[in-house]
Scaffold this active site. Structure first.
Site, PDB file in Angstrom:
ATOM      1  N   ARG A   1       0.827  -1.208   0.000  1.00  0.00           N
ATOM      2  CA  ARG A   1       0.000   0.000   0.000  1.00  0.00           C
ATOM      3  C   ARG A   1       0.863   1.260   0.000  1.00  0.00           C
ATOM      4  O   ARG A   1       0.518   2.264  -0.640  1.00  0.00           O
ATOM      5  CB  ARG A   1      -0.915  -0.032   1.229  1.00  0.00           C
ATOM      6  CG  ARG A   1      -1.947   1.084   1.260  1.00  0.00           C
ATOM      7  CD  ARG A   1      -3.052   0.799   2.251  1.00  0.00           C
ATOM      8  NE  ARG A   1      -4.000   1.902   2.326  1.00  0.00           N
ATOM      9  CZ  ARG A   1      -4.196   2.653   3.406  1.00  0.00           C
ATOM     10  NH1 ARG A   1      -3.503   2.409   4.513  1.00  0.00           N
ATOM     11  NH2 ARG A   1      -5.063   3.629   3.400  1.00  0.00           N
TER      12      ARG A   1
ATOM     13  N   HIS B   1       0.514   4.347  -2.701  1.00  0.00           N
ATOM     14  CA  HIS B   1       0.248   5.723  -2.288  1.00  0.00           C
ATOM     15  C   HIS B   1       1.391   6.653  -2.668  1.00  0.00           C
ATOM     16  O   HIS B   1       1.172   7.868  -2.816  1.00  0.00           O
ATOM     17  CB  HIS B   1      -0.022   5.781  -0.784  1.00  0.00           C
ATOM     18  CG  HIS B   1      -1.399   5.342  -0.409  1.00  0.00           C
ATOM     19  ND1 HIS B   1      -2.210   6.057   0.454  1.00  0.00           N
ATOM     20  CD2 HIS B   1      -2.136   4.258  -0.793  1.00  0.00           C
ATOM     21  CE1 HIS B   1      -3.385   5.437   0.578  1.00  0.00           C
ATOM     22  NE2 HIS B   1      -3.351   4.336  -0.155  1.00  0.00           N
ATOM     23  N   ASP B   2       2.571   6.130  -2.832  1.00  0.00           N
ATOM     24  CA  ASP B   2       3.686   6.942  -3.316  1.00  0.00           C
ATOM     25  C   ASP B   2       3.495   7.254  -4.795  1.00  0.00           C
ATOM     26  O   ASP B   2       3.518   8.414  -5.219  1.00  0.00           O
ATOM     27  CB  ASP B   2       5.008   6.200  -3.092  1.00  0.00           C
ATOM     28  CG  ASP B   2       6.220   7.021  -3.520  1.00  0.00           C
ATOM     29  OD1 ASP B   2       6.172   8.262  -3.386  1.00  0.00           O
ATOM     30  OD2 ASP B   2       7.212   6.417  -3.964  1.00  0.00           O
TER      31      ASP B   2
ATOM     32  N   SER C   1       8.249  10.370  -2.222  1.00  0.00           N
ATOM     33  CA  SER C   1       7.802  11.573  -1.514  1.00  0.00           C
ATOM     34  C   SER C   1       6.905  11.247  -0.329  1.00  0.00           C
ATOM     35  O   SER C   1       6.855  12.006   0.645  1.00  0.00           O
ATOM     36  CB  SER C   1       7.091  12.523  -2.473  1.00  0.00           C
ATOM     37  OG  SER C   1       5.984  11.894  -3.094  1.00  0.00           O
TER      38      SER C   1
ATOM     39  N   ASN D   1      -3.456   9.032   3.875  1.00  0.00           N
ATOM     40  CA  ASN D   1      -2.236   8.337   4.292  1.00  0.00           C
ATOM     41  C   ASN D   1      -2.130   8.133   5.794  1.00  0.00           C
ATOM     42  O   ASN D   1      -1.170   7.512   6.267  1.00  0.00           O
ATOM     43  CB  ASN D   1      -1.008   9.109   3.796  1.00  0.00           C
ATOM     44  CG  ASN D   1      -0.869   9.063   2.291  1.00  0.00           C
ATOM     45  OD1 ASN D   1      -1.302   8.112   1.652  1.00  0.00           O
ATOM     46  ND2 ASN D   1      -0.281  10.101   1.710  1.00  0.00           N
TER      47      ASN D   1
ATOM     48  N   PRO E   1      -8.183   8.034  -4.836  1.00  0.00           N
ATOM     49  CA  PRO E   1      -9.633   7.857  -4.695  1.00  0.00           C
ATOM     50  C   PRO E   1      -9.975   7.201  -3.354  1.00  0.00           C
ATOM     51  O   PRO E   1      -9.327   6.236  -2.949  1.00  0.00           O
ATOM     52  CB  PRO E   1      -9.993   6.945  -5.875  1.00  0.00           C
ATOM     53  CG  PRO E   1      -8.914   7.187  -6.882  1.00  0.00           C
ATOM     54  CD  PRO E   1      -7.670   7.409  -6.065  1.00  0.00           C
TER      55      PRO E   1
ATOM     56  N   HIS F   1      -5.919  -5.718  -2.692  1.00  0.00           N
ATOM     57  CA  HIS F   1      -6.736  -5.837  -1.477  1.00  0.00           C
ATOM     58  C   HIS F   1      -6.946  -7.288  -1.057  1.00  0.00           C
ATOM     59  O   HIS F   1      -7.684  -7.548  -0.103  1.00  0.00           O
ATOM     60  CB  HIS F   1      -8.093  -5.167  -1.690  1.00  0.00           C
ATOM     61  CG  HIS F   1      -8.026  -3.672  -1.675  1.00  0.00           C
ATOM     62  ND1 HIS F   1      -9.090  -2.866  -2.038  1.00  0.00           N
ATOM     63  CD2 HIS F   1      -7.017  -2.827  -1.358  1.00  0.00           C
ATOM     64  CE1 HIS F   1      -8.733  -1.599  -1.937  1.00  0.00           C
ATOM     65  NE2 HIS F   1      -7.478  -1.547  -1.526  1.00  0.00           N
ATOM     66  N   THR F   2      -6.302  -8.212  -1.724  1.00  0.00           N
ATOM     67  CA  THR F   2      -6.386  -9.615  -1.304  1.00  0.00           C
ATOM     68  C   THR F   2      -5.600  -9.863  -0.026  1.00  0.00           C
ATOM     69  O   THR F   2      -5.746 -10.915   0.591  1.00  0.00           O
ATOM     70  CB  THR F   2      -5.890 -10.544  -2.430  1.00  0.00           C
ATOM     71  OG1 THR F   2      -6.168 -11.902  -2.082  1.00  0.00           O
ATOM     72  CG2 THR F   2      -4.394 -10.400  -2.662  1.00  0.00           C
TER      73      THR F   2
ATOM     74  N   SER G   1      -8.781 -15.733   2.295  1.00  0.00           N
ATOM     75  CA  SER G   1      -7.356 -16.029   2.477  1.00  0.00           C
ATOM     76  C   SER G   1      -6.650 -14.707   2.760  1.00  0.00           C
ATOM     77  O   SER G   1      -5.931 -14.183   1.912  1.00  0.00           O
ATOM     78  CB  SER G   1      -6.775 -16.716   1.238  1.00  0.00           C
ATOM     79  OG  SER G   1      -7.066 -15.965   0.066  1.00  0.00           O
TER      80      SER G   1
ATOM     81  N   ASP H   1      -3.592 -14.043  -3.539  1.00  0.00           N
ATOM     82  CA  ASP H   1      -4.207 -14.918  -4.534  1.00  0.00           C
ATOM     83  C   ASP H   1      -5.403 -14.199  -5.154  1.00  0.00           C
ATOM     84  O   ASP H   1      -5.562 -12.994  -4.990  1.00  0.00           O
ATOM     85  CB  ASP H   1      -4.613 -16.260  -3.903  1.00  0.00           C
ATOM     86  CG  ASP H   1      -5.544 -16.092  -2.708  1.00  0.00           C
ATOM     87  OD1 ASP H   1      -6.178 -15.011  -2.576  1.00  0.00           O
ATOM     88  OD2 ASP H   1      -5.649 -17.028  -1.896  1.00  0.00           O
TER      89      ASP H   1
END
Length: 355
Positions: free
Chosen positions: A75, A79-80, A89, A107, A178, A208-209, A257, A262
């Site tokens: 993540r 976000h960078d 940054s 953040n 977003p 997001h897994t 999981s 996956d």
């Protein structure tokens, strides 16, 4: 802080998937984007040949202790890159010019330990090779290894990024990340401006897994009433985890999981068990529904597209050549170290950074 874990067996599963092997390479028929000018797959081959092994071996130790840190590093890289390019940054502390990117609302939920891990890696790499590897390259490699070491695909990324000299303002950060309550239209419009296709968007969302989410990121789907696109049993369990709209509890992003990289995230979406609006709407929206379905039934296709999209993302607005700098500390510009005593860095060999 409480964390919920839902056993997949307790929630009706509408489709059955067979998993393909974890370790793959992009097939010859699906070419990743070429390195942008200044980046190369062999950038450190002669100057720091042990770079990738240093990072991967250290992260293996970290993840053996806490696999949850893998999601934090992935993540951090997202976000960078999405704000003003992959220039490190997001790692910078604030200054007299204003608050840092990490202080912007999107953040604030980045894992504090992720910043510590990146600085620890920087110290190890610079001790071994000298101050020639950027914090932005280290962040990109850490994200790649976070995917691989949690069960996902192994792949190479172009290197040679330089570290930025400035951080984005709060408004710029907000405009480029977003929120979790954004719908598919908002996300597609935002990322299309950076050159991403709907397939890229769905593939990158597969990050997001792994990882966790705070209740406040999705309680609007729970209160005052259930979001009709959410599975009833899933809703009932989330209301227990998040009993109020301002609950500080967390839950796993992928209930099937949660610590394995996956394609089960897409199975969640097909079963109406996506956590964020931005997740579930990918299956609700006709423009992306078939992509979600494809990734849910074909893990290899997900892996291939994820790798291609990650390589594309990792090259957004990079600094190369003589642009930017190679930071001696990932959280501050080198100009802030003008009065650092000689060998101060070497005097701290073996110590790990902490905040």
């Amino acid at each position: 802080m409480a964390m919920a874990f839902f056993k997949a067996s307790t929630i009706p599963t509408l489709i059955f998937l067979s998993l393909s092997c974890n370790l793959i390479r992009i097939s010859e028929t699906q070419s990743p984007p070429p390195p942008v000018a200044g980046l190369s797959y062999t950038f450190y081959r002669t100057t720091c040949p042990q770079l990738e092994s240093i990072i991967q071996q250290n992260l293996q130790t970290v993840f053996n202790s806490d696999i949850g840190q893998a999601a934090g590093l992935l993540r951090l890289h997202f976000h960078d890159c999405f704000v003003q390019g992959c220039d490190g940054s997001v790692l910078l502390d604030g200054s007299a010019s204003g608050p840092s990117e990490k202080d912007a609302p999107p953040n604030l939920s980045l894992r504090a330990q992720a910043f510590v891990i990146i600085e620890n890696l920087r110290r190890l790499v610079h001790n071994a090779c000298g101050q020639i590897v950027s914090c932005s390259d280290i962040t990109a490699l850490a994200a790649r290894d976070a995917v691989f070491l949690s069960g996902g695909p192994n792949y190479s990324i172009p290197l040679g990024r330089r570290d930025g000299l400035t951080f984005a303002t709060r408004n710029v950060t907000l405009a480029n990340l977003p929120p979790p309550f954004a719908n598919t239209t908002t996300i597609l419009n935002s990322l299309s401006q950076k050159g991403f296709t709907p397939t890229d968007v769905v593939a990158l969302s597969g990050g997001h897994t792994i990882g966790i989410a705070h209740c406040t990121s999705f309680t609007a789907r729970l209160y005052p009433t259930r979001d009709p696109t959410m599975d009833q049993t899933f809703f009932n369990n989330l209301r227990i985890t998040c009993p109020t709209t301002n609950s500080t509890n967390t839950t796993f992003m992928d209930i099937r999981s949660p610590n394995v990289f996956d394609n089960r995230y897409y199975v969640d979406l097909m079963n109406r068990q996506g956590l964020f609006t931005s997740d579930q709407d990918l299956y609700t929206d006709s423009r992306t529904r078939s992509i979600v379905t494809n990734f849910a039934i074909n893990q290899t296709s997900f892996y291939q597209n994820f790798v291609t999209s990650m390589i594309k993302m990792s090259q957004l607005s990079v600094l190369t050549g003589t642009q930017g700098e190679i930071r001696a500390n990932c959280s501050r510009r080198n100009s802030n170290d003008l009065f650092m005593l000689p060998n101060m860095e070497n005097d701290q060999d073996g110590k790990l950074a902490s905040y």
